[in-house]
Design a protein around this motif. Structure first.
Motif, short mmCIF file in Angstrom:
data_model
loop_
_atom_site.label_atom_id
_atom_site.label_comp_id
_atom_site.label_asym_id
_atom_site.label_seq_id
_atom_site.Cartn_x
_atom_site.Cartn_y
_atom_site.Cartn_z
N ARG A 241 0.17 -10.56 -7.31
CA ARG A 241 0.05 -9.12 -7.53
C ARG A 241 -1.21 -8.60 -6.82
NH1 ARG A 241 2.20 -4.97 -9.68
NH2 ARG A 241 0.75 -3.34 -10.29
N GLY A 242 -1.11 -7.42 -6.23
CA GLY A 242 -2.26 -6.84 -5.54
C GLY A 242 -2.22 -7.10 -4.05
N VAL A 243 -1.26 -7.90 -3.61
CA VAL A 243 -1.16 -8.25 -2.19
C VAL A 243 -0.43 -7.14 -1.42
CG1 VAL A 243 0.04 -9.84 -0.64
CG2 VAL A 243 -1.33 -10.72 -2.52
N CYS A 244 0.46 -6.44 -2.12
CA CYS A 244 1.27 -5.42 -1.47
C CYS A 244 0.71 -4.03 -1.73
CB CYS A 244 2.71 -5.48 -1.97
SG CYS A 244 3.48 -7.01 -1.51
N VAL A 245 0.88 -3.15 -0.74
CA VAL A 245 0.48 -1.76 -0.88
C VAL A 245 1.14 -1.16 -2.13
CG1 VAL A 245 0.71 0.51 0.23
CG2 VAL A 245 0.05 -1.49 1.60
N ASP A 251 -0.16 1.07 -9.47
CA ASP A 251 -1.32 1.08 -10.37
C ASP A 251 -2.00 2.45 -10.38
OD1 ASP A 251 -0.86 -1.48 -11.03
OD2 ASP A 251 -2.46 -2.35 -9.80
N GLY A 252 -1.50 3.39 -9.58
CA GLY A 252 -2.04 4.76 -9.62
C GLY A 252 -3.14 5.02 -8.60
N GLY A 255 -3.71 6.98 -1.73
CA GLY A 255 -3.72 6.43 -0.37
C GLY A 255 -5.12 6.37 0.21
N ASP A 256 -5.91 7.44 -0.02
CA ASP A 256 -7.25 7.45 0.58
C ASP A 256 -8.17 6.42 -0.09
OD1 ASP A 256 -7.46 8.88 -1.80
OD2 ASP A 256 -8.91 10.32 -1.02
N GLU A 257 -7.85 6.06 -1.35
CA GLU A 257 -8.65 5.03 -2.01
C GLU A 257 -8.38 3.67 -1.38
OE1 GLU A 257 -9.39 6.60 -6.52
OE2 GLU A 257 -7.32 6.09 -6.00
N LEU A 258 -7.10 3.38 -1.12
CA LEU A 258 -6.78 2.08 -0.51
C LEU A 258 -7.28 2.03 0.94
CD1 LEU A 258 -5.62 -0.67 -0.94
CD2 LEU A 258 -3.36 0.17 -0.32
#
Ligand code: GLU
Length: 295
Positions: A241-245, A251-252, A255-258
């Motif tokens: 988990r956490g590997v995929c966009v 998780d809320g 886009g600009d945070e990632l």
């Protein structure tokens, strides 16, 4: 002249892909050249239904756009066939009906992470003979073939293609065209002069340069983007988990945070939320990290 995004719809968009596409986008937008979209859906047994739509939607969510019509490799078989015929006409193609097990037995033991090098067993066998299995078609690499290029991030690279890769597959026995051939034919046809892709494909570049040369094409520039690894420095496990966009979207996260996190990990920013467009005026290739980056 253009760059390209070339996702494979064989799974979800992971952080490594997102980070590579961010760099490809920044490079093309900085140069003011078009960025094309090519969906690499050739390996039909591995293509997942719905994956293409989800990847394109994830890219839009990240704020990454592209120019012009999307091109799917599955519509390009005639072009790959024509390239094969051209290579065959100059004696660069031969059929091979060796099994995987046979190749593994005769090839020298590969080092960790290395592919098995095909020792050229079928090169001297008659071209028509009773097949033991549907034959693959291989590229006959010239003895002593050296390919060199200067990577935009990693600097000068050189490879002895006959020793490092050997005669590689152009079309598999099941009729699927190999990635190496398709990518070269498409990059030439689309006028791609700048290839940005993950460092996991660095070892493929020499093979592609040999093919480009055999087809009389002009090689593009390359930039191999850093791999994204886990916080522990290990390769990202595909299912973790956490590997995929998508995991981050679910998780809320915005886009600009990632994008901010990726840009921070790449050495391009302080990691604060930022859109690709806001990052553009600050983009400096010289700041990109060379080694693997931690997600
Ligand atoms: N489709 C390939 C991938 O998703 C990229 C191929 C390339 O950029 O040459 O890894």
């Amino acid at each position: 002249m253009s760059g390209r995004l070339a996702p494979s719809p064989t799974g979800a968009l992971h952080l490594g892909g997102a980070s590579t596409f961010l760099i490809a986008w920044l490079e093309a937008r900085t140069r003011g050249v078009p960025l094309r979209m090519r969906v690499e859906d050739l390996d039909t047994p591995r293509v997942l239904g719905g994956a293409e739509a989800r990847i394109l939607d994830d890219l839009a969510w990240l704020g990454l756009d592209w120019d012009g019509e999307l091109l799917r490799q599955s519509t390009r078989r005639a072009a790959y066939e024509a390239a094969l015929a051209r290579l065959d006409a100059v004696g660069k193609v031969y059929p091979c009906d060796c099994s995987r097990a046979e190749i593994a037995r005769i090839a020298s033991a590969p080092h960790e992470g290395e592919e098995v090098r095909y020792p050229g067993t079928c090169r001297d066998r008659p071209r028509s003979r009773p097949w033991r299995r549907p034959p693959a078609l291989r590229f006959a690499v010239d003895e002593g073939c050296v390919e060199s290029f200067v990577d935009g991030l990693l600097g000068p690279q050189t490879s002895r293609v006959d020793l490092d890769a050997g005669d590689f597959v152009l079309r598999r026995g099941d009729g699927v065209f190999a990635y190496q051939l398709a990518v070269v034919v498409d990059d030439l046809a689309m006028g791609i002069d700048h290839v940005v892709r993950g460092a996991d494909l660095l070892s493929s570049t020499a093979r592609q340069l040999a093919l480009i040369r055999a087809l009389g094409g002009h090689p593009p520039e390359y930039l191999h983007a850093p791999l994204v690894v886990g916080a522990d420095g290990a390769r990202l496990a595909k299912r973790a988990r956490g590997v995929c966009v998508r995991d981050h979207r679910d998780d809320g996260l915005r886009g600009d945070e990632l994008v901010g996190k990726l840009a921070g990990a790449l050495g391009l920013s302080d990691g604060d939320p930022i859109t690709p467009r806001e990052l553009l005026p600050r983009y400096d290739r010289a700041r990109l990290r060379r080694g693997p980056v931690r997600a």
